[in-house]
Scaffold this motif. Structure first.
Motif, PDB file in Angstrom:
ATOM      1  N   GLU A  72      34.975  39.649  77.163  1.00 42.99           N
ATOM      2  CA  GLU A  72      35.855  38.947  78.080  1.00 42.99           C
ATOM      3  C   GLU A  72      36.803  39.965  78.699  1.00 42.99           C
ATOM      4  O   GLU A  72      37.154  40.956  78.063  1.00 42.99           O
ATOM      5  N   MET A  73      37.199  39.725  79.952  1.00 47.41           N
ATOM      6  CA  MET A  73      38.183  40.599  80.586  1.00 47.41           C
ATOM      7  C   MET A  73      39.590  40.064  80.326  1.00 47.41           C
ATOM      8  O   MET A  73      39.826  38.859  80.412  1.00 47.41           O
ATOM      9  N   LEU A  84      48.427  36.728  80.673  1.00 49.59           N
ATOM     10  CA  LEU A  84      47.616  37.825  81.201  1.00 49.59           C
ATOM     11  C   LEU A  84      46.566  37.249  82.148  1.00 49.59           C
ATOM     12  O   LEU A  84      46.451  36.035  82.293  1.00 49.59           O
ATOM     13  N   LYS A  85      45.803  38.094  82.789  1.00 51.74           N
ATOM     14  CA  LYS A  85      44.620  37.657  83.531  1.00 51.74           C
ATOM     15  C   LYS A  85      43.443  37.618  82.567  1.00 51.74           C
ATOM     16  O   LYS A  85      43.369  38.436  81.645  1.00 51.74           O
ATOM     17  N   TRP A  86      42.475  36.717  82.827  1.00 54.13           N
ATOM     18  CA  TRP A  86      41.282  36.693  81.978  1.00 54.13           C
ATOM     19  C   TRP A  86      40.069  36.215  82.759  1.00 54.13           C
ATOM     20  O   TRP A  86      40.192  35.582  83.815  1.00 54.13           O
ATOM     21  N   ARG A  87      38.887  36.547  82.224  1.00 54.41           N
ATOM     22  CA  ARG A  87      37.627  36.153  82.874  1.00 54.41           C
ATOM     23  C   ARG A  87      36.499  36.326  81.864  1.00 54.41           C
ATOM     24  O   ARG A  87      36.454  37.328  81.152  1.00 54.41           O
ATOM     25  N   GLU A  88      35.613  35.361  81.814  1.00 53.63           N
ATOM     26  CA  GLU A  88      34.426  35.490  80.962  1.00 53.63           C
ATOM     27  C   GLU A  88      33.234  35.740  81.863  1.00 53.63           C
ATOM     28  O   GLU A  88      32.754  34.836  82.533  1.00 53.63           O
ATOM     29  N   GLY A 139      46.375  34.237  84.506  1.00 52.69           N
ATOM     30  CA  GLY A 139      45.380  33.175  84.373  1.00 52.69           C
ATOM     31  C   GLY A 139      44.002  33.659  84.776  1.00 52.69           C
ATOM     32  O   GLY A 139      43.743  34.848  84.891  1.00 52.69           O
ATOM     33  N   ASN A 140      43.105  32.704  85.029  1.00 48.51           N
ATOM     34  CA  ASN A 140      41.722  33.066  85.355  1.00 48.51           C
ATOM     35  C   ASN A 140      41.671  33.873  86.648  1.00 48.51           C
ATOM     36  O   ASN A 140      42.333  33.542  87.632  1.00 48.51           O
ATOM     37  N   HIS A 141      40.856  34.913  86.645  1.00 50.11           N
ATOM     38  CA  HIS A 141      40.888  35.887  87.735  1.00 50.11           C
ATOM     39  C   HIS A 141      39.476  36.256  88.165  1.00 50.11           C
ATOM     40  O   HIS A 141      38.665  36.679  87.353  1.00 50.11           O
ATOM     41  N   GLN A 142      39.180  36.107  89.450  1.00 49.36           N
ATOM     42  CA  GLN A 142      37.873  36.498  89.972  1.00 49.36           C
ATOM     43  C   GLN A 142      37.739  38.015  90.002  1.00 49.36           C
ATOM     44  O   GLN A 142      38.721  38.721  90.255  1.00 49.36           O
ATOM     45  N   PRO A 143      36.543  38.536  89.769  1.00 51.77           N
ATOM     46  CA  PRO A 143      36.371  39.994  89.757  1.00 51.77           C
ATOM     47  C   PRO A 143      36.644  40.614  91.123  1.00 51.77           C
ATOM     48  O   PRO A 143      36.338  40.024  92.159  1.00 51.77           O
ATOM     49  N   LEU A 144      37.208  41.806  91.116  1.00 57.56           N
ATOM     50  CA  LEU A 144      37.478  42.550  92.339  1.00 57.56           C
ATOM     51  C   LEU A 144      36.306  43.462  92.677  1.00 57.56           C
ATOM     52  O   LEU A 144      36.196  43.979  93.778  1.00 57.56           O
ATOM     53  N   GLU A 145      35.442  43.661  91.696  1.00 57.39           N
ATOM     54  CA  GLU A 145      34.252  44.503  91.859  1.00 57.39           C
ATOM     55  C   GLU A 145      33.050  43.688  91.385  1.00 57.39           C
ATOM     56  O   GLU A 145      33.182  42.827  90.525  1.00 57.39           O
TER      57      GLU A 145
END
Lengths: 239, 239, 239, 239
Positions: free
Chosen positions: C149-150, C115-119, D228-234
């Motif tokens: 976390e996203m 999946l995608k993720w982000r803290e 994987g790790n993903h930068q915010p779009l907003e």
């Protein structure tokens, strides 16, 4: 492939903003890119006799695309029933945006088809939830629309057979915005975007999804079930 | 748990065979084992005022069980619509045998609900297709009925949310004979067996499935969705 | 109802923030509210012999709750296979947050489960997508978590049997954050929230969903299928 | 469209009956009608190096057809994992008959994939359960096979995404004999018939279903999800 695009064609006549975006009507714009995609496309509108949906037109249509909003109630019961029956008999149906509340869609779903909504010039991002689906052919993993009407859950539909897109809205809601359903011998694709005051159907990715949806919805010479009283295929032992 | 058993109660009045098998009517027999299972059960029939389904009765019913066959058309549009709406609002619905063709079920499915059928005193064997499902609690891996009416595919329903039983018939057909559907806030269980001239509802395993089905169909205080115009939960950037 | 809560229990030992939020460990917190809900609850952790999941413990567990993150690879193949087999045999499984990447879940799904993720300390809002589902009992139409976390789509799972929640994230993504699956005789509920550095499992609504999920996942004495060579139930005509 | 037909090719070498029916091997027969249908078809078998499934072959294959039975265990873990990964990455997979027990199918399903079986020269009748499905194009509402092996429920698979065929067997069982699954970016079609001692793959209707299944399973340039790790779009508000 023969496609009929149906539109109530009312906003276009009373709202200048709409007629500026869609000078040939929403149906004209939809038909234009479907024709370009190689489908034999015609249009039909509410104010024509039988709403333009005579038996002949329906029988000749492989797929019907439906846009309606303010005049759902003006569609006669008779035509709505006839369209429903044609879908059950094998015609594909692509239901766009506010047509979630059309008589035809509600009859085929069996539910209220209501939802949350808001007109606030907000951003919508449609995420692909099913990257195997032919309806997603040729697009990226999401489609972004700078300004659209919001539709929010709970969307009162049966659980779709396939969930193709999920929308994110700036104001905090989500929506199952691309969904497929099978009814009888017919295939149905609901696709959310397309509020009349935004140029959504000029967006190339949105067009691609609708073109794909039409292709997917067409029946491909599948069996016609026989129903009613049926003689046994095997001997039944009288006990 | 409050359960209402609805029956058209017509075969019982004209066919001696039926009234011998079900001296208290099909509804009486169904109510009898549901009551014994601990549910607060009442009955309602076609010839009562409003078919016995007043607003009060419907509002008090957690689950409605429906049997009908020869008199589907005598159920008024008004009552059929009211029942449909109560299901969407959260009442459970257990649809038995020939009620596949009832107005209520057809409205909720959106399809024709037709099928193949034959009365030939033949054997039916219902195989469990979903051994996780609470509706199969306490039974074996199949149920055998020495004599039943045949129902055969294609059964014109939407793909069920869950397929619980598949029937084998002596004469060579198969049927999706136990199937669940969710519509709005309501849960629906369709269960095939129960032709009026066979003692099917005296069978303990069939009774167990119906008892389980009622339990499964009851709503458990789930959220009531809010729909219509909706204020944003997040600030929307005016661009 | 016997419940076992499994946790790798590693972040708690090395990250002060986590041990402050969960002084008894994540497993301790989960067990605490499950016990209070009336379930006979025990815990098991990675560093115990056989990870605390002996045959006896597994055979006695009606439902297993699983939390893991940094040490998925330390779970032995043998234990992972044994847990998978117990699920197929009828034990319920509740898979929390980062356990989407656990060996057990990946084996049961057959997909990559990535999946995608982000803290980024961002807001998550979980919308109810299925207001008939007993897992949503007693909550509102959405749950809001101020900081989580996203996780974003595409979540590489099979299409769930039921989609219960869809999450909205402040940063622009959506996620199928509550989903059910049936495998063999076992029922599985995946529920997204629960990053170790946020007090998510102190949230009463999140607790309610997990309590409901455990109840839903428990098997209810459904049939045990017989497989392998099978004698005919009907006479076969030798032609 | 590039298709690879894989067969373990063992029965053909030891059982005269099989080699008489399929002088070019089961793979030869399958490849022959797929080639005729216009697909660019090659074959691969167990005893070739890497079982004939090199990275090159897999990467070039749009769809892989798999037949195996007595030698499932001889397929190496490495090749089975590689095939599974290619399916998740978008290669279609058509799984035939006894390949229900192949390593590849079991890995992709996450379940035991076991069933009832019997070799008794009995009749099978496959009923179309989904008359919208392109896999049923050009056939009637059922296919009859005079003699086949019996497979019976409960078939230990996840609930299929689509149930296309249900089989009736003379000896009293039923089976979900045509079923589709989506995993990752890949589409999978399981189709039951094809015991090695019967001329099933010479049957024109069975051939038509397999030809349709291959067409359906091919990916059509759908999006490749990024994970994987993903930068915010907003923008995320720091609170």
């Amino acid at each position: 492939m023969k496609v009929t695009v149906w539109n109530e064609n009312r906003h276009e006549k009373t709202n200048e903003k709409v007629s500026e975006i869609y000078p040939e009507g929403i149906h004209g714009q939809l038909a234009s890119f479907l024709e370009e995609a190689g489908y034999d496309t015609r249009t039909a509108t509410l104010d024509e006799p039988e709403h333009g949906l005579t038996d002949e037109v329906l029988n000749e249509s492989d797929v019907l695309v439906w846009w309606g909003h303010m005049a759902h109630e003006e569609v006669t019961e008779e035509v709505a029933e006839k369209v429903k029956q044609r879908v059950l008999d094998g015609m594909g149906l692509v239901v766009l945006h506010s047509a979630h509340f059309s008589k035809v869609f509600k009859k085929l779903m069996g539910t209220g088809c209501d939802l949350k909504w808001r007109e606030a010039d907000e951003k919508e991002r449609l995420w692909v939830a099913d990257p195997t689906h032919p309806i997603t052919e040729g697009i990226g993993e999401y489609i972004e629309l700078e300004k659209e009407e919001m539709y929010g859950e709970h969307f009162d539909i049966p659980a779709p057979d396939e969930l193709v897109f999920i929308s994110w809205f700036e104001g905090g809601e989500v929506f199952r915005s691309g969904a497929t359903f099978k009814r009888g011998r017919g295939k149905i694709f609901y696709f959310r975007p397309g509020h009349e005051t935004y140029p959504t159907y000029h967006n190339k990715e949105i067009q691609k999804v609708i073109i794909n949806g039409v292709k997917w919805a067409a029946n491909t010479n599948t069996p016609e079930p026989v129903r009613g009283n049926h003689q046994p295929l095997e001997e039944i032992t009288k006990k």
